[in-house]
Scaffold this motif. Sequence first.
Motif, PDB file in Angstrom:
ATOM      1  N   LYS A 303       0.969  -1.216  -0.104  1.00 26.58           N
ATOM      2  CA  LYS A 303      -0.002   0.118  -0.030  1.00 26.58           C
ATOM      3  C   LYS A 303       0.937   1.259   0.099  1.00 26.58           C
ATOM      4  N   VAL A 304       2.133   1.179   0.601  1.00 21.38           N
ATOM      5  CA  VAL A 304       2.846   2.304   0.811  1.00 21.38           C
ATOM      6  C   VAL A 304       3.275   3.004  -0.608  1.00 21.38           C
ATOM      7  N   VAL A 305       3.283   1.796  -1.632  1.00 26.30           N
ATOM      8  CA  VAL A 305       3.694   2.487  -3.020  1.00 26.30           C
ATOM      9  C   VAL A 305       2.844   3.496  -3.396  1.00 26.30           C
ATOM     10  N   TYR A 306       1.618   3.551  -3.378  1.00 21.59           N
ATOM     11  CA  TYR A 306       0.896   4.760  -3.744  1.00 21.59           C
ATOM     12  C   TYR A 306       1.262   6.009  -3.176  1.00 21.59           C
ATOM     13  N   ASP A 307       1.513   6.068  -1.851  1.00 22.72           N
ATOM     14  CA  ASP A 307       1.774   7.223  -1.246  1.00 22.72           C
ATOM     15  C   ASP A 307       3.408   7.624  -1.664  1.00 22.72           C
ATOM     16  N   LYS A 308       4.158   6.655  -1.665  1.00 25.62           N
ATOM     17  CA  LYS A 308       5.611   7.054  -2.059  1.00 25.62           C
ATOM     18  C   LYS A 308       5.583   7.763  -3.516  1.00 25.62           C
ATOM     19  N   LEU A 309       4.980   7.241  -4.376  1.00 23.83           N
ATOM     20  CA  LEU A 309       5.088   7.885  -5.827  1.00 23.83           C
ATOM     21  C   LEU A 309       3.779   8.988  -5.999  1.00 23.83           C
TER      22      LEU A 309
END
Length: 324
Positions: A303-309
Amino acid sequence: MITRRLALTATLATPFLARPALSQAATLNVNSALTADDPLFKGLEAFKQGVETRSNGRLQVRLYPSSQLGSDEDVLEQARAGAGVAVVVDGGRLAPFVREFGILGAPYIANGFPELRKLATSPLFDRWADRLRTASGHQVLSFNWFQGDRHLLTNRAIAAPADLNGLRLRTPGAPVWLETIRAMGATPTPLPWTEVYSALQLRAIDAAEAQYPALWGSRLYEVVRFITKTSHINLITGLIGSRIWFDRQPAELRTILREEALKGGDTGSQATLASLDDFETRLKAQGLTITTPDLAPFREATKVVYDKLNYAAVRREVEAVLAG
């Protein structure tokens, strides 16, 4: 006598000189990392046949499997310059130009081919494609080429993200792929696909991730022992060409190219879906252990991928399309 001969020669030559020059067929060279026996390649063959038949030969399509024309990035650059080329690529390779394309390769963004096709034929996607034409000079012919779910390929059993800690895992170099693998716990290691077999064999990397047809076509079953069916990425790809070359074609031929690209993508995608069970049977026959883990920890970890990018807002737009 000489005068009469000259007059006769001129008379005979006149119809020949006045005859209009025959128009030459335009040629589109299509490059793909796929091998010719990959089920998705059936879609490219259907695209070629459809274009050439409907255009009465005015458009010729030549297919180059196994990256015969160079890497995907090289062919994309040729397309930007106006060459008559196209290439089957994922959204991550287009994200440097229009970042929204990257979300097509984000973890667990959709539930299989039907949802991905719905997104790739939506007004939202059309807006992204229009921006790509301006930003990079690329023309999306269609983006409904489904290559299958990507799974983990390792030499030790994987049951949870924690089991990936410390593993050097090959993935394409696009940010969304790198961050997905990093979020799952492994160390992402970009490499060209053609180098993956030797890198696994020589232990330059510990693991990889791929969909069944690509795994089989590259014989990676010879250098890995486990397949963990994480389905962390539903690999949808597009047939991408040159805006300059595309716009140079008559309107009728532009319509044929786009319609046949969509038909070809559907043909190849259905062939891929129909092949997956058979590939799994063959892979098990090669001695591989294939498991399906609890996907909840993998979904949570990525899930963190969406915030990171900075894809949170784009994800909401995508979810709205899929819910509509």
